[in-house]
Design an enzyme around this catalytic site. Structure first.
Site, short mmCIF file in Angstrom:
data_model
loop_
_atom_site.label_atom_id
_atom_site.label_comp_id
_atom_site.label_asym_id
_atom_site.label_seq_id
_atom_site.Cartn_x
_atom_site.Cartn_y
_atom_site.Cartn_z
N THR A 284 -20.89 -1.34 -42.07
CA THR A 284 -20.09 -1.82 -42.96
C THR A 284 -19.65 0.70 -43.29
O THR A 284 -20.26 1.41 -43.83
CB THR A 284 -19.09 -1.46 -43.93
OG1 THR A 284 -19.98 -0.63 -45.44
CG2 THR A 284 -19.75 -3.30 -43.46
N ASP A 285 -18.46 0.82 -43.45
CA ASP A 285 -17.98 2.33 -43.98
C ASP A 285 -17.72 1.81 -45.16
O ASP A 285 -18.31 1.08 -45.86
CB ASP A 285 -16.43 2.94 -43.55
CG ASP A 285 -16.99 4.64 -43.36
OD1 ASP A 285 -17.13 5.19 -44.45
OD2 ASP A 285 -15.87 4.96 -42.92
N TRP A 286 -18.03 3.13 -46.12
CA TRP A 286 -18.20 2.69 -47.61
C TRP A 286 -16.88 2.26 -48.12
O TRP A 286 -15.47 2.01 -47.64
CB TRP A 286 -17.46 4.74 -48.00
CG TRP A 286 -17.73 4.51 -49.79
CD1 TRP A 286 -17.03 4.03 -50.58
CD2 TRP A 286 -18.94 5.26 -49.99
NE1 TRP A 286 -17.32 4.19 -51.89
CE2 TRP A 286 -18.48 5.17 -51.83
CE3 TRP A 286 -19.88 6.16 -50.27
CZ2 TRP A 286 -19.57 5.93 -52.52
CZ3 TRP A 286 -21.01 6.82 -50.86
CH2 TRP A 286 -20.14 5.87 -51.98
N ASN A 287 -17.19 0.76 -48.25
CA ASN A 287 -16.96 -0.22 -49.15
C ASN A 287 -15.43 -1.04 -47.82
O ASN A 287 -14.38 -1.32 -48.57
CB ASN A 287 -15.99 0.14 -50.48
CG ASN A 287 -15.69 -1.25 -51.00
OD1 ASN A 287 -16.03 -2.58 -50.61
ND2 ASN A 287 -14.84 -1.22 -51.79
N SER A 288 -15.35 -0.13 -46.52
CA SER A 288 -14.56 -1.15 -46.08
C SER A 288 -14.70 -2.35 -46.13
O SER A 288 -13.17 -3.57 -45.25
CB SER A 288 -15.23 -0.20 -44.51
OG SER A 288 -16.01 -0.93 -43.98
#
Length: 752
Positions: A284-288
């Site tokens: 994932t992207d940062w906490n996506s």
């Protein structure tokens, strides 16, 4: 340092297979690695498996704080560690103190250089040179791995046709073909010939997918991309990265048609896994993942974990829903153990390929002899030189020996930090060579150089310093005005509604233009800008997307003719922000512009409603951009002639052979970027008016001609048609060979 015995113990059963865990290797997989993965999976607890799916960020925090998590096997990857000693300490805990000794994967955002900073990716795209993308990534990998970093979150392959979007600086522009070849070269550069090379750094193709089409050019915003457009425009660059062997993919923040990418099984399973047979891992992207709650797609973090893993995500970046919620989700049956095993298998595969099990540690003395190597700096200068785009020149450039004094004006002339551009975590401004410093060194005592910034920084609205700048400019033979954007004005979350020059820069340029001396604008920015009025006031304009560490020497060489500009625009430049989105590969519409439409200043009073032609254009801005895609001048001129194709009719398995003659008709040895465009004139769905299919950099001496050619397989004319099938449709086509997307005369051929 490594505890070899413990590592060997953890892998002692590599030839054993479990019916529940074993998965037959797909075509191209290493059977020995797959066996080692299966053996390790058989020994892992559920919590240890989920730990491999968890990435945490340290940001230089205490190692003691991470110690227990690593020992318990609850961490698979750590980002934001760049000190080799600390990285070795963390690896020692994982390899020698955890039960199974599985090494960590250390990651960092290394986007366009680690210490030696290259031009931002959109600037690298302006070179139309895949060797620049490759060398920039290779050098970044060599420098970063010397400190223990083995995974980067690059390249960014989002197609963007909206210069308001700040993150376009991290990508390769508006064109799928250009982004595909530059992105694939970047992947190969990071990963070297084999991931087991100690200088190889795993690439991450991001952001999957459609992020560059964020509504209104606002970061994190929704997109509404149809499946056909997704496949024809936004997916090809990612497919190229997958084919180049990108070790990982990253999901994007946006939702498309209401479905966030991190929970989108269509793109992650159907396309990435089933259609492309991808066997790297997805992060994932940062906490996506957690943001899917804010999107309104998930009710809570439990649902986040369930939907993410079931959609095809393998690792969560600092969201922590996986480690907290997946044990219960597996217990309830909402996530299968097979889904967990497959995710862990994908992660371990890359760790094995990187050789982390055999060589988890980094030579702590290596960085001192690697960072800022002279060859790295020279490559960065070469990239910055090739990336510069000459937008206008009335003959003032290159500066001649008759120029005895120059006034260097503007906030970007000596901006060491800002010259590096966005998303630079590890570059050090003290190593940046600015245009001011480089020009002084280049001209020595032969040219008098005066410097007045006029404005303290690009957003400075104070005009107090302009009078000093004008005074200095009056005494010079030529004015060199360095304007543009600070690095903070582009990149993630740095979107703009106004993409003109910020602060009082336009007022500064206006005051300089009124002096009557030759005025050269050198623009250093992170995006296309609406600088039409400023261009009109200047005698020459040299545009540079943030050029990095060695941008100053590159610019100095270009201004004084030690090098000749060869960059081309990787994005269309609008006249006004109201034209956005504006891009060359648009559909024709049923009422395309004919070129003789009446604009607002010429409309008769009380004109009839149909007197303006009823065409697709703006009454106030017209129909043309400020500068088109592929545009860029040189100090010489080039002539295209004898353009021909070998046949006028082709079968679907044929190769189109295009020949042409290119002549340097000017007085300078120089390089031209020849571009091949095609139009499918009639399809089952409407097709773009032009599409870039090939390009080549050609160097010619003054007066020299070369007979040249392109080869284009007819299969490259395929697209996703009305039946959502990827086919070459029969029919008539136009073909151009030219120096930009708006020039050239078409040839016609047909496909049967």
């Amino acid at each position: 340092m490594a505890n070899i015995a413990k590592t060997s113990l953890a892998l002692c059963g590599i030839m054993l297979f479990s019916a529940c865990a074993h998965q037959q290797p797909s075509s191209g997989r290493d059977a020995k690695i797959e066996a080692r993965i299966d053996s390790l999976l058989n020994q892992m607890t559920l919590e240890e498996k989920i730990g491999q799916m968890n990435q945490i960020s340290s940001f230089g925090g205490s190692i003691d704080e991470m110690h227990d998590l690593i020992v318990k096997g609850e961490v698979g990857s750590i980002l934001n560690e760049v000190d080799a000693k600390r990285i070795n300490q963390l690896q020692k805990i994982a390899v020698e103190e955890s039960r199974l000794g599985i090494p960590l994967l250390l990651a960092r955002d290394v986007i366009h250089g680690f210490k030696t900073i290259f031009p931002i990716p959109i600037g690298q795209a302006a070179t139309f040179d895949t060797t620049i993308a490759y060398s920039g990534a290779r050098i970044a990998a060599v420098e970063a791995t010397s400190c223990g970093v083995r995974w980067t979150f690059s390249p960014m392959l989002d197609i963007s046709r909206d210069p308001r979007w700040g993150r376009l600086a991290e990508g390769y522009g508006e064109d799928p073909y250009l982004a595909s070849v530059m992105g694939a070269a970047t992947v190969r550069g990071y990963q070297s010939n084999k991931l087991s090379d100690p200088t190889a750094m795993a690439a991450c193709a991001k952001h999957f997918v459609g992020y560059g089409a964020a509504e209104g050019g606002r970061d994190y915003n929704s997109t509404e991309i149809t499946e056909r457009k997704l496949r024809n425009v936004y997916l090809p660059s990612f497919k190229a990265a997958a084919e180049a062997g990108s070790a990982s993919f990253m999901t994007s923040f946006n939702d498309n048609d209401g479905v966030p990418s991190t929970g989108n099984s269509f793109i992650l399973k159907q396309v990435l896994r089933n259609e492309w047979n991808y066997d790297g891992f997805v992060v994932t992207d940062w906490n996506s993942s957690g943001e899917m709650v804010v999107h309104g797609f998930c009710a809570d973090n439990y649902e986040v974990a369930v939907k993410s893993v079931n959609a095809g995500v393998d690792m969560e970046m600092v969201g922590y829903s996986f480690v907290k919620e997946l044990p219960e989700a597996v217990k309830r049956g909402d996530v299968s153990i097979d889904a967990i095993n497959n995710a862990v298998r994908n992660i371990l595969r890359i760790k094995f390929k990187l050789g982390l099990f055999e060589h988890p540690y980094t030579d702590e003395d290596l960085a001192s002899s690697t960072l800022y190597a002279e060859s790295h700096l020279q490559s960065a200068k070469d990239a910055a030189t090739k990336a510069a785009i000459l937008l206008k020149n009335d003959g003032i450039l290159p500066l001649s020996d008759n120029v005895k004094s120059v006034a260097i004006i503007g906030p970007m002339a000596d901006a060491q930090h800002d010259q590096m551009g966005t998303w630079v975590f590890d570059g050090e401004k003290e190593h940046t060579v600015t245009p001011l410093a480089a020009i002084k060194e280049l001209v020595g005592n032969n040219v008098s150089v005066s410097y007045e910034a006029g404005l303290a920084y690009s957003r400075d609205n104070s005009k107090e310093g302009i009078s000093k700048a004008i005074s200095a400019a009056r005494k010079a033979d030529v004015i060199l005005a360095f304007v543009g954007e600070e690095s903070i004005l582009s990149g993630e979350a740095h979107c703009l509604a106004n993409i003109g020059l910020q602060g009082a820069q336009s007022e500064l340029i206006d005051a300089l233009a009124q002096i009557g001396k030759p005025l050269v604008l050198v623009v250093i920015a992170g995006r296309p800008l609406t600088i039409g009025s400023e261009v009109e006031k200047a005698n020459a304009v040299l545009f540079n997307f943030h050029p990095g560490t060695m941008g100053g020497p590159a610019i100095a060489d270009l201004l004084w003719g030690k090098a000749v500009p060869s960059g081309k625009l990787p994005m269309t430049f609008p006249k006004y922000v109201g034209q956005v989105p504006i891009y060359y590969a648009h559909n024709n519409t049923g009422r395309p512009v004919e070129g003789n439409e009446v604009l607002i200043d010429n409309i008769p009073v009380e004109a009839g409603q149909t007197s303006l032609g009823c065409r697709s254009f703006y009454l106030d801005a017209g129909w043309e951009p400020l500068f088109p895609f592929g545009y860029g001048l040189s100090y010489t001129t080039f002539e295209y002639s004898d353009i021909a194709i070998d046949k006028t009719e082709y079968g679907k398995s044929d190769v189109i052979k295009v020949s042409y003659k290119l002549t340097n008709t000017g007085n300078y040895d120089a390089t031209e970027v020849a571009q091949l465009y095609v139009r499918d004139k009639v399809g089952t769905v409407t097709r773009p008016v032009k599409e870039l299919k090939r390009f080549e950099r050609i160097s010619l001496k003054a007066g020299e001609s070369k007979e040249l050619s392109f080869e284009l397989p007819v299969s490259d004319l395929a697209f996703w048609n009305i039946d959502m099938k990827y086919v070459v449709e029969p029919g008539d086509f136009d073909l151009w060979v030219a120096g930009n997307s708006q020039s050239g005369t078409p040839l016609t051929f047909s496909v049967k």
